[in-house]
Design a protein around this motif. Structure first.
Motif, mmCIF file in Angstrom:
data_model
loop_
_atom_site.group_PDB
_atom_site.id
_atom_site.type_symbol
_atom_site.label_atom_id
_atom_site.label_comp_id
_atom_site.label_asym_id
_atom_site.label_seq_id
_atom_site.Cartn_x
_atom_site.Cartn_y
_atom_site.Cartn_z
ATOM 1 N N GLU A 193 34.306 -16.851 11.736
ATOM 2 C CA GLU A 193 35.414 -16.111 11.122
ATOM 3 C C GLU A 193 34.892 -14.854 10.423
ATOM 4 O O GLU A 193 35.506 -13.773 10.523
ATOM 5 N N THR A 194 33.772 -14.988 9.719
ATOM 6 C CA THR A 194 33.186 -13.829 9.044
ATOM 7 C C THR A 194 32.703 -12.799 10.048
ATOM 8 O O THR A 194 32.908 -11.590 9.869
ATOM 9 N N ILE A 195 32.057 -13.265 11.114
ATOM 10 C CA ILE A 195 31.577 -12.338 12.145
ATOM 11 C C ILE A 195 32.745 -11.558 12.734
ATOM 12 O O ILE A 195 32.665 -10.336 12.934
ATOM 13 N N GLY A 196 33.854 -12.243 12.998
ATOM 14 C CA GLY A 196 35.023 -11.562 13.559
ATOM 15 C C GLY A 196 35.597 -10.531 12.603
ATOM 16 O O GLY A 196 35.952 -9.416 13.014
ATOM 17 N N ALA A 197 35.682 -10.873 11.313
ATOM 18 C CA ALA A 197 36.218 -9.933 10.324
ATOM 19 C C ALA A 197 35.302 -8.723 10.183
ATOM 20 O O ALA A 197 35.773 -7.578 10.087
ATOM 21 N N GLN A 198 34.002 -8.952 10.159
ATOM 22 C CA GLN A 198 33.058 -7.835 10.040
ATOM 23 C C GLN A 198 33.110 -6.936 11.273
ATOM 24 O O GLN A 198 33.027 -5.702 11.156
ATOM 25 N N ALA A 199 33.243 -7.519 12.460
ATOM 26 C CA ALA A 199 33.351 -6.722 13.681
ATOM 27 C C ALA A 199 34.607 -5.847 13.642
ATOM 28 O O ALA A 199 34.589 -4.675 14.056
ATOM 29 N N THR A 200 35.695 -6.405 13.130
ATOM 30 C CA THR A 200 36.929 -5.617 12.989
ATOM 31 C C THR A 200 36.732 -4.487 11.995
ATOM 32 O O THR A 200 37.202 -3.353 12.220
ATOM 33 N N ALA A 201 36.037 -4.777 10.883
ATOM 34 C CA ALA A 201 35.776 -3.732 9.885
ATOM 35 C C ALA A 201 34.941 -2.602 10.473
ATOM 36 O O ALA A 201 35.190 -1.418 10.202
ATOM 37 N N LEU A 202 33.955 -2.943 11.299
ATOM 38 C CA LEU A 202 33.134 -1.915 11.949
ATOM 39 C C LEU A 202 33.987 -1.059 12.895
ATOM 40 O O LEU A 202 33.858 0.171 12.928
ATOM 41 N N ALA A 203 34.857 -1.712 13.649
ATOM 42 C CA ALA A 203 35.738 -0.975 14.560
ATOM 43 C C ALA A 203 36.685 -0.070 13.786
ATOM 44 O O ALA A 203 36.910 1.092 14.161
ATOM 45 N N ASN A 204 37.243 -0.579 12.685
ATOM 46 C CA ASN A 204 38.132 0.238 11.862
ATOM 47 C C ASN A 204 37.411 1.450 11.279
ATOM 48 O O ASN A 204 37.990 2.543 11.155
ATOM 49 N N TRP A 205 36.147 1.271 10.915
ATOM 50 C CA TRP A 205 35.354 2.371 10.358
ATOM 51 C C TRP A 205 35.164 3.479 11.391
ATOM 52 O O TRP A 205 35.306 4.664 11.093
#
Length: 277
Positions: A193-205
């Motif tokens: 779950e954390t990996i998925g949220a961090q990947a989304t944050a990177l994409a949003n950045w």
């Protein structure tokens, strides 16, 4: 106290326990270390942490939902920066220096824009400004590295963090050995779950329109990277330094995303000089 013996503690941050470790001096402006995508406390190189702790109060932290911390990981750098500010205040710090690696460097940039009075100086390693074209997909890059490294019997960080040369790969072996030196009180691994949220944050950045907000960041910044970074392309470090009004740039030879770990003696020396300038 060293990186391998520092006790893991928790502090209440708005009702959520955040895991952290402190090493080094008991006074002075604290240096808060912010880790990369999927990383926890034990992914910090002891050679870097102990070197910095000789002259600074060094604080390692798992932000919300990461490693031993509670809560759910946010999916934007700005929300992570808000959590970081709350953590800093929970420890009673009025101002801090920041060392951010990759995703950690993005969180540091966000905090410097949200609350400039909280940040004195920053060291940003292997990271990029918002809106910069980095890897197209963090998860795809990670999966590719897993397959590539498994095929040759190596750790994914051999592929993602170091150059393919014999010298850099030897440095990777030494770095990974240092990460395994701590045998007691090791941190929990990140969840899917954390990996998925961090990947989304990177994409949003990356999807942001521009890094214009960096023009307001007046703090001194040291930008560091290797000359062959396949995770956050080295050109991103040049772009980052150009957007910051008060930045200096250091590019290390024959190295990649983990340049600060490969050239840890040089990195520690430059960082200590920069923080005390």
């Amino acid at each position: 106290m060293s990186a391998n013996t520092a006790v893991t503690r928790t502090v209440d941050v708005d009702g959520t326990p955040f895991a952290y470790r402190e090493i080094g001096l008991a006074e002075g402006v604290p240096l808060v270390l912010l880790q990369h995508f999927t990383a926890v406390l034990d992914d910090w190189d002891p050679a870097v942490v102990d070197g910095l702790a000789e002259r600074h109060r060094v604080v390692l932290v798992d932000l919300r939902g990461v490693g031993g911390s509670g809560g759910t990981t946010p999916d934007t750098m700005e929300a992570m920066a808000t959590d970081l500010a709350a953590f800093v205040r929970a420890l009673g710090f009025g101002q801090v220096d920041l060392l951010g690696v990759s995703m950690g460097g993005m969180i540091a940039q966000a905090l410097a824009q949200q609350e400039p009075g909280l940040v004195r100086r920053m060291v940003l390693a292997g990271t990029s400004p918002a809106g910069d074209a980095g890897p197209a997909n963090a998860m795809a890059l990670l999966q590719g590295a897993l397959h590539e490294s498994a095929a040759v019997g190596k750790h994914p960080k051999h592929v993602l963090f170091f150059s393919p040369t014999a010298t850099s790969q030897g440095a990777a072996d030494a770095f990974l050995a240092r990460l395994n030196e701590r045998t007691q009180d090791r941190d929990a691994e990140v969840t899917n779950e954390t990996i998925g949220a961090q990947a989304t944050a990177l994409a949003n950045w990356e999807l942001k329109s521009s890094p214009d907000g960096l023009a307001t960041v007046s703090q001194p910044v040291l930008v560091v990277n290797g000359d062959n970074d396949v995770m956050t392309p080295t050109i991103s470090s040049f772009n980052l330094a150009q957007h910051l009004p008060n930045a200096r740039l250091s590019i290390y030879p024959d190295s990649g995303h983990g340049a600060l770990f490969q050239h840890h003696e040089l990195f520690v020396r430059q960082t200590l000089e920069f923080l005390s300038a």
